[in-house]
Design an enzyme around this catalytic site. Structure first.
Site, PDB file in Angstrom:
ATOM      1  N   GLN A 102     -12.151  -4.711   2.224  1.00 13.38           N
ATOM      2  CA  GLN A 102     -11.165  -5.751   2.551  1.00 13.38           C
ATOM      3  C   GLN A 102     -10.831  -5.695   4.045  1.00 13.38           C
ATOM      4  O   GLN A 102     -10.380  -4.674   4.564  1.00 13.38           O
ATOM      5  CB  GLN A 102      -9.886  -5.579   1.719  1.00 13.38           C
ATOM      6  CG  GLN A 102      -9.016  -6.838   1.814  1.00 13.38           C
ATOM      7  CD  GLN A 102      -7.666  -6.727   1.146  1.00 13.38           C
ATOM      8  OE1 GLN A 102      -6.962  -5.746   1.330  1.00 13.38           O
ATOM      9  NE2 GLN A 102      -7.286  -7.746   0.384  1.00 13.38           N
ATOM     10  N   TYR A 183      -0.018 -11.723   6.015  1.00 17.76           N
ATOM     11  CA  TYR A 183      -0.604 -11.049   7.177  1.00 17.76           C
ATOM     12  C   TYR A 183      -1.170 -12.113   8.126  1.00 17.76           C
ATOM     13  O   TYR A 183      -0.963 -13.312   7.919  1.00 17.76           O
ATOM     14  CB  TYR A 183      -1.630 -10.003   6.718  1.00 17.76           C
ATOM     15  CG  TYR A 183      -0.949  -8.899   5.940  1.00 17.76           C
ATOM     16  CD1 TYR A 183       0.026  -8.105   6.549  1.00 17.76           C
ATOM     17  CD2 TYR A 183      -1.220  -8.679   4.594  1.00 17.76           C
ATOM     18  CE1 TYR A 183       0.697  -7.122   5.844  1.00 17.76           C
ATOM     19  CE2 TYR A 183      -0.555  -7.692   3.876  1.00 17.76           C
ATOM     20  CZ  TYR A 183       0.404  -6.919   4.510  1.00 17.76           C
ATOM     21  OH  TYR A 183       1.077  -5.954   3.810  1.00 17.76           O
ATOM     22  N   ARG A 231      -9.034 -13.335  -0.132  1.00 15.79           N
ATOM     23  CA  ARG A 231      -7.806 -13.155  -0.929  1.00 15.79           C
ATOM     24  C   ARG A 231      -6.732 -14.137  -0.477  1.00 15.79           C
ATOM     25  O   ARG A 231      -6.481 -14.283   0.723  1.00 15.79           O
ATOM     26  CB  ARG A 231      -7.285 -11.728  -0.785  1.00 15.79           C
ATOM     27  CG  ARG A 231      -6.281 -11.411  -1.883  1.00 15.79           C
ATOM     28  CD  ARG A 231      -6.153  -9.930  -2.143  1.00 15.79           C
ATOM     29  NE  ARG A 231      -5.873  -9.727  -3.554  1.00 15.79           N
ATOM     30  CZ  ARG A 231      -4.938  -8.909  -4.024  1.00 15.79           C
ATOM     31  NH1 ARG A 231      -4.215  -8.185  -3.204  1.00 15.79           N
ATOM     32  NH2 ARG A 231      -4.730  -8.794  -5.314  1.00 15.79           N
ATOM     33  N   GLY A 323      -4.339  -3.674 -10.046  1.00 12.13           N
ATOM     34  CA  GLY A 323      -3.936  -2.852  -8.900  1.00 12.13           C
ATOM     35  C   GLY A 323      -3.287  -1.564  -9.343  1.00 12.13           C
ATOM     36  O   GLY A 323      -3.949  -0.524  -9.499  1.00 12.13           O
ATOM     37  N   ARG A 324      -1.966  -1.641  -9.624  1.00 14.49           N
ATOM     38  CA  ARG A 324      -1.219  -0.421  -9.963  1.00 14.49           C
ATOM     39  C   ARG A 324      -1.853   0.381 -11.106  1.00 14.49           C
ATOM     40  O   ARG A 324      -1.868   1.621 -11.030  1.00 14.49           O
ATOM     41  CB  ARG A 324       0.243  -0.778 -10.265  1.00 14.49           C
ATOM     42  CG  ARG A 324       1.006  -1.106  -8.996  1.00 14.49           C
ATOM     43  CD  ARG A 324       2.282  -1.859  -9.278  1.00 14.49           C
ATOM     44  NE  ARG A 324       1.989  -3.205  -9.777  1.00 14.49           N
ATOM     45  CZ  ARG A 324       2.928  -4.093 -10.129  1.00 14.49           C
ATOM     46  NH1 ARG A 324       4.195  -3.765 -10.019  1.00 14.49           N
ATOM     47  NH2 ARG A 324       2.578  -5.286 -10.549  1.00 14.49           N
TER      48      ARG A 324
END
Ligand code: FMN
Length: 372
Positions: A102, A183, A231, A323-324
């Site tokens: 990424q 971002y 993404r 993810g988590r």
């Protein structure tokens, strides 16, 4: 109850890649790299243990020193970084996994302590984000960033190009452009964070100009869009609670149309606000975005196997990123297949530290053995 025949856990063809299943490991910043942005040796264990995912997306990785916005995050601009990533990728491949890198520039979500020569973070416009930055000296309030000069932007596109070349040198199977979670790229896309009056601000076409120049550069390096994903987080409000865009669906509809023209492999879409909610308060229609896009659709945010099966059956997504759950369940796919309970990682292990709480989580049946 065994779930091993779940359609989510069967192979999937993504472009020219055959994935073992439709489970994607979502990118997870873990802040274990050196101050020079070099991932540690034990990161190869961590990623190798998780090669059961059909596809791993690496933690967000800085394209340049200016891109850094969190302490101890990895980079992909120096030879030492490329060498460290090469060992990680080789371990994932030795375990029959696939991994994309990424590509990240945090823009204003940074702090002078993290910037070369202590300079101001850069952004589309000089608009201060809410919240704090994780620096080597602890949490520091964000500052008002410096708006990039028009003639600086091609240089940042060049940094993405070099990063994409370095990812290729390191042996990655592809790259994911991080254009989510407010971002740098999203700071240009959104009209609340981009008030520029040059060709990079104003109309949707102008706000997309820089992100699409990045997509163009990265796809040129990778020989087309077939190994390049992106993404997106159309519904996010981060880093605050208010909408970032006066018309997010128009903005992201135009963005997805343009991404289709590049033949990108997939859009990796955060459905809701990352980690917080799957609610979509600002009227974004993910199904419309999926239908407008020519490639695959990866859904993310709070997925369980049940939810993934439902979304797959309804034709809402092709792949599902977790993810988590991947933090404390290196053997996540085996646990999903067997219906075993998932372990939860306490938050202190999420960011920073060493191998503990990172590459030492056991599988259901003891330590996860990997090929090196
Ligand atoms: C510890 C942690 C680190 C994260 N780092 C990244 C990252 O580097 N890049 C990114 O795009 N998202 C990052 N995210 C967001 C996740 O990829 C994902 O969108 C989010 O956790 C929701 O998915 P989940 O409910 O399956 O955890 C991070 C999330 C967590 C919890």
């Amino acid at each position: 109850m065994s779930r091993s025949d779940s359609p989510v856990l069967q192979p999937f063809t993504l472009g020219d890649l055959t994935l073992k299943n439709r489970v994607v490991m979502a990118p997870l910043t873990r802040s274990r790299s050196s101050v020079a942005g070099v991932p540690p040796d034990f990161a190869a264990d961590y990623y190798g243990q998780r090669a059961n995912a059909g596809l791993i997306i690496s933690e967000a990785t800085n394209i340049s020193p200016q891109a850094v916005g969190y302490a101890y995050t990895p980079g992909i601009w120096s030879d030492a970084q490329v060498e460290a990533w090469r060992r990680i990728v080789a371990t994932v491949h030795a375990n029959d996994g696939r991994i994309f890198l990424q590509l990240w520039h945090t823009g204003r979500i940074s702090h002078p302590n993290l910037q070369p020569d202590g300079g101001l973070p850069v952004s589309a416009s000089a608009i201060k984000p809410k919240g704090t930055a994780f620096t080597e000296d602890g949490m520091k309030a964000h500052v008002t960033p410096r708006a990039l000069e028009t003639d600086e932007i091609p240089g940042i596109v060049g940094d993405y190009r070099r990063a994409a070349e370095n990812a290729k040198r390191a042996g990655f199977d592809g790259v994911e452009i991080h254009s989510a979670n407010n971002y740098l790229l999203e700071q240009f896309v959104r009209d609340s964070t981009n008030t520029r009056t040059d060709q990079y601000g104003g109309s949707i076409e102008n706000r997309l100009r820089f992100p699409l120049a990045v997509v163009k550069a990265v796809t040129e390096v990778w020989g087309g869009g077939n190994r390049v994903g992106i993404r997106l987080s159309p519904a996010t409000t981060e880093p605050g609670k208010t909408p970032l865009d006066s018309d997010p669906h128009a903005t992201f509809g135009a963005y997805v149309d343009a991404l289709s023209d590049f033949g990108l492999l997939y859009i990796h879409t955060i459905e809701g606000v990352t980690q917080q909610t799957r609610d979509v308060p600002d009227g974004v229609d993910f199904l419309d975005l999926r239908k407008r896009f020519s490639g695959a659709y990866v859904g993310n945010n709070q997925y369980t196997l049940d939810l993934a099966e439902k979304e797959l059956a309804e034709g809402h997504a092709d792949l599902f990123s977790f993810g988590r759950p991947y933090i404390a369940n290196p053997d996540l796919v085996a646990r999903l297949a067997s219906g075993a309970p998932l372990a939860e990682a306490p938050k202190p292990y999420w960011y920073g530290g060493g191998a503990n709480g990172y590459s030492d989580w056991p599988g259901m049946d003891g330590p996860v053995q990997i090929e090196r």
